[in-house]
Design a protein around this motif. Sequence first.
Motif, mmCIF file in Angstrom:
data_model
loop_
_atom_site.group_PDB
_atom_site.id
_atom_site.type_symbol
_atom_site.label_atom_id
_atom_site.label_comp_id
_atom_site.label_asym_id
_atom_site.label_seq_id
_atom_site.Cartn_x
_atom_site.Cartn_y
_atom_site.Cartn_z
ATOM 1 N N LEU A 1 0.842 -1.199 0.000
ATOM 2 C CA LEU A 1 0.000 0.000 0.000
ATOM 3 C C LEU A 1 0.876 1.248 0.000
ATOM 4 O O LEU A 1 0.643 2.198 -0.745
ATOM 5 C CB LEU A 1 -0.885 -0.013 1.239
ATOM 6 N N SER A 2 1.916 1.234 0.834
ATOM 7 C CA SER A 2 2.748 2.426 1.015
ATOM 8 C C SER A 2 3.738 2.608 -0.117
ATOM 9 O O SER A 2 4.352 3.656 -0.254
ATOM 10 C CB SER A 2 3.509 2.333 2.329
ATOM 11 N N ARG A 3 3.925 1.549 -0.897
ATOM 12 C CA ARG A 3 4.795 1.665 -2.063
ATOM 13 C C ARG A 3 3.975 1.925 -3.313
ATOM 14 O O ARG A 3 4.528 2.034 -4.410
ATOM 15 C CB ARG A 3 5.603 0.381 -2.244
ATOM 16 N N GLY A 4 2.662 1.948 -3.169
ATOM 17 C CA GLY A 4 1.803 2.235 -4.313
ATOM 18 C C GLY A 4 1.695 1.095 -5.300
ATOM 19 O O GLY A 4 1.590 1.297 -6.494
ATOM 20 N N LEU B 1 -3.020 -1.872 -8.190
ATOM 21 C CA LEU B 1 -4.070 -2.803 -8.585
ATOM 22 C C LEU B 1 -4.082 -4.117 -7.822
ATOM 23 O O LEU B 1 -5.109 -4.584 -7.405
ATOM 24 C CB LEU B 1 -3.952 -3.099 -10.084
ATOM 25 N N PRO C 1 -11.872 0.551 -14.536
ATOM 26 C CA PRO C 1 -11.196 -0.570 -13.856
ATOM 27 C C PRO C 1 -10.782 -1.671 -14.837
ATOM 28 O O PRO C 1 -9.726 -2.277 -14.693
ATOM 29 C CB PRO C 1 -12.251 -1.091 -12.879
ATOM 30 N N ARG D 1 -7.873 -0.283 -17.302
ATOM 31 C CA ARG D 1 -6.555 -0.373 -16.668
ATOM 32 C C ARG D 1 -5.999 -1.793 -16.696
ATOM 33 O O ARG D 1 -4.826 -2.020 -16.939
ATOM 34 C CB ARG D 1 -6.643 0.024 -15.191
ATOM 35 N N VAL E 1 -7.384 6.410 5.023
ATOM 36 C CA VAL E 1 -7.266 5.060 4.477
ATOM 37 C C VAL E 1 -6.650 4.121 5.518
ATOM 38 O O VAL E 1 -7.148 3.014 5.750
ATOM 39 C CB VAL E 1 -6.431 5.060 3.179
ATOM 40 N N LEU F 1 -11.283 1.485 1.830
ATOM 41 C CA LEU F 1 -10.035 1.803 1.161
ATOM 42 C C LEU F 1 -10.181 2.936 0.160
ATOM 43 O O LEU F 1 -9.200 3.544 -0.242
ATOM 44 C CB LEU F 1 -9.494 0.568 0.446
ATOM 45 N N ALA G 1 4.937 7.964 2.642
ATOM 46 C CA ALA G 1 3.996 6.938 2.199
ATOM 47 C C ALA G 1 2.699 7.543 1.677
ATOM 48 O O ALA G 1 1.952 6.888 0.955
ATOM 49 C CB ALA G 1 3.697 5.976 3.349
ATOM 50 N N ALA H 1 1.595 7.337 -2.186
ATOM 51 C CA ALA H 1 1.276 5.983 -2.648
ATOM 52 C C ALA H 1 -0.061 5.525 -2.088
ATOM 53 O O ALA H 1 -0.869 4.912 -2.798
ATOM 54 C CB ALA H 1 2.377 5.010 -2.242
ATOM 55 N N ILE H 2 -0.317 5.838 -0.830
ATOM 56 C CA ILE H 2 -1.581 5.423 -0.210
ATOM 57 C C ILE H 2 -2.750 6.154 -0.876
ATOM 58 O O ILE H 2 -3.792 5.563 -1.150
ATOM 59 C CB ILE H 2 -1.559 5.679 1.310
ATOM 60 N N ARG I 1 -2.848 7.199 -3.901
ATOM 61 C CA ARG I 1 -3.045 6.623 -5.229
ATOM 62 C C ARG I 1 -3.799 5.297 -5.139
ATOM 63 O O ARG I 1 -4.699 5.023 -5.951
ATOM 64 C CB ARG I 1 -1.691 6.419 -5.915
ATOM 65 N N ARG J 1 -7.349 6.006 -4.761
ATOM 66 C CA ARG J 1 -7.986 6.410 -6.019
ATOM 67 C C ARG J 1 -8.386 5.180 -6.832
ATOM 68 O O ARG J 1 -9.492 5.103 -7.382
ATOM 69 C CB ARG J 1 -7.014 7.300 -6.809
ATOM 70 N N LEU J 2 -7.485 4.193 -6.902
ATOM 71 C CA LEU J 2 -7.792 2.983 -7.658
ATOM 72 C C LEU J 2 -8.912 2.185 -6.994
ATOM 73 O O LEU J 2 -9.782 1.642 -7.675
ATOM 74 C CB LEU J 2 -6.537 2.120 -7.788
ATOM 75 N N GLU K 1 -12.084 3.803 -7.963
ATOM 76 C CA GLU K 1 -12.479 3.459 -9.341
ATOM 77 C C GLU K 1 -13.121 2.075 -9.396
ATOM 78 O O GLU K 1 -14.207 1.906 -9.947
ATOM 79 C CB GLU K 1 -11.254 3.432 -10.252
#
Lengths: 330, 330
Positions: free
Chosen positions: A144-147, A150, A268, A271, B140, B153, B218, B221-222, B224, B227-228, B231
């Motif tokens: 999560l923290s590294r992004g 998906l 979704p 992507r 989050v 989330l 962090a 990334a969190i 982002r 956001r996903l 979506e």
Amino acid sequence: MTSSLPWRVHHAIRQHELCTPESRVLVGLSGGADSVALTFLLRELAGRGALALVGLAHLNHDLRQTAARDEEFCRALADRVGVPITVERADVRGLAARESLSLEDAARRLRYGFLARVSDTVGADRIAVGHTEDDQAETVLLRLSRGAGLTGLAGIHPRRDRVVRPLIGVPRADLRKYLADLDEAWVEDETNLDLDNPRNRIRHRVLPELGQALGGAAGPAIARAARLAREDGSWLDAIAGDRFMAIARTGPDGLELASQEVMAEPLPIRRRILLQALRMAAPGREIGLDHVDSALAVLEGTARAADVPGSRLELLAGKLVLLTKPPSAS
Amino acid sequence: MTSSLPWRVHHAIRQHELCTPESRVLVGLSGGADSVALTFLLRELAGRGALALVGLAHLNHDLRQTAARDEEFCRALADRVGVPITVERADVRGLAARESLSLEDAARRLRYGFLARVSDTVGADRIAVGHTEDDQAETVLLRLSRGAGLTGLAGIHPRRDRVVRPLIGVPRADLRKYLADLDEAWVEDETNLDLDNPRNRIRHRVLPELGQALGGAAGPAIARAARLAREDGSWLDAIAGDRFMAIARTGPDGLELASQEVMAEPLPIRRRILLQALRMAAPGREIGLDHVDSALAVLEGTARAADVPGSRLELLAGKLVLLTKPPSAS
């Protein structure tokens, strides 16, 4: 709760369809509390006919001073529980240097390769490893923290092909309590205390602080969120997979996607179609969210082209084309 | 980066369709750095014709010793930037006691009610509030660790009806830098330092530890990942909404869902159909993942019945029925 631990693990095994009474299971044994507890738990379930425990496998990573002690501990344990053990020594540093991997990644790759080989040799159709609910929470927070995006929130899967994780819903503390009740020992991996390692810092600093903030352990809630993300993600991946197969064509310059068809999909799915295309164009390479965003930008016309691992993306005659680059340029 | 902050905020406004040049915007102003920066940013964008800034609104929560100072600061700021301000005093403690709410929840409810009333009075069609990327990451993490599940989330939405959050992608530090560059002051909310508050503990302890673990902040990334998740979740919610409308019937005893039809849906949709049914049967009540799990158990036949907020679930003649209970029993 810990008195019913074998029952809980059996329930998880049936719920996630990890094993049947016919399954022949090999256990990956490091000598740490998690895999030692896994060994005793699966031996108990094997005694009840829930599965067959056909072997243990220990890979000596030869990275730490205590590696010989750990190997010896595992051999003695195997002897005592009466299950055959296979031990091998791995050159983690060598692989890490050759392939520019972190020691952690190199060790993981060697370990899963070793387990696959041993399972073939001993005729196992399941490889059980000792990941716990705490590992799950750590993995989710790390990704999560590294992004990771998906697929990151889905965390560790209870099952991937032959590899099964019967303890993925069990807190680490319950396993230690279980071993203490059995009066069984384990070896401590002193590198787990190294706070320069991101996972260890999450384990020893972040998760306890989160628990303090909430007045209770955060692990179970995070693990549950991961389970839901996995459910949602698997279904979305499956839909996108079908659409990808219907839309993707192999053209003269590389993979082609009709842009109108991709744009007609909801975001979704759009992507995930792009993610699959990028992965197909760069097998074995790491595809991240940034690459998917780049592909989206080309598709939507806000960028003219994008360089991604293994290919260059351009919109040509209404098609998003993944132009395969010569390996030297990648 | 901070020099281009107005540009970045303008971009976010267009990307998330928060405002058009015709929008009449009211800003919720606490006097803290976030909402003060929001005021200056929107004034700058209004000067460029991106929107019309029609008013500021400050609710004096009367909870802290500094409440009068904060109110005075906001009045003076409004005077200086030449935008009319509406100020009101709220009885947060009273509402919290009457409705058994936390002070935080009571304050939030009063604040959004106040903002809605003022926007009607001043003829605003948008209410801008100052949530930042840091607020997003905190939310989050808080929801993830509490197991909020399906919708947690997704975090804070950039827009909900009239309420817009132009700063949701901007780190708090950038806003302070922007104000410092303008030589503008703000008031500090000293209760933000109270570590007994879960959100503050996440802000001051958990996120910095996460940053240390990863070698970088962090928050982005969190945000982002949120956001996903938003979506994916919006699309899944929309599908489930359609299916719910097709499947749900109002029977003599309460809402009815044909169990075979629900079971025919994939798990992500099945869960969301049940969530919608539970919410419809208990308007205004908090429905959690546990309740959805209980409903799933009844649907799948592993439980005979389940008591959930506002109703009792039973499987009757092939239908999952949400039996409406008398209010006294709920």
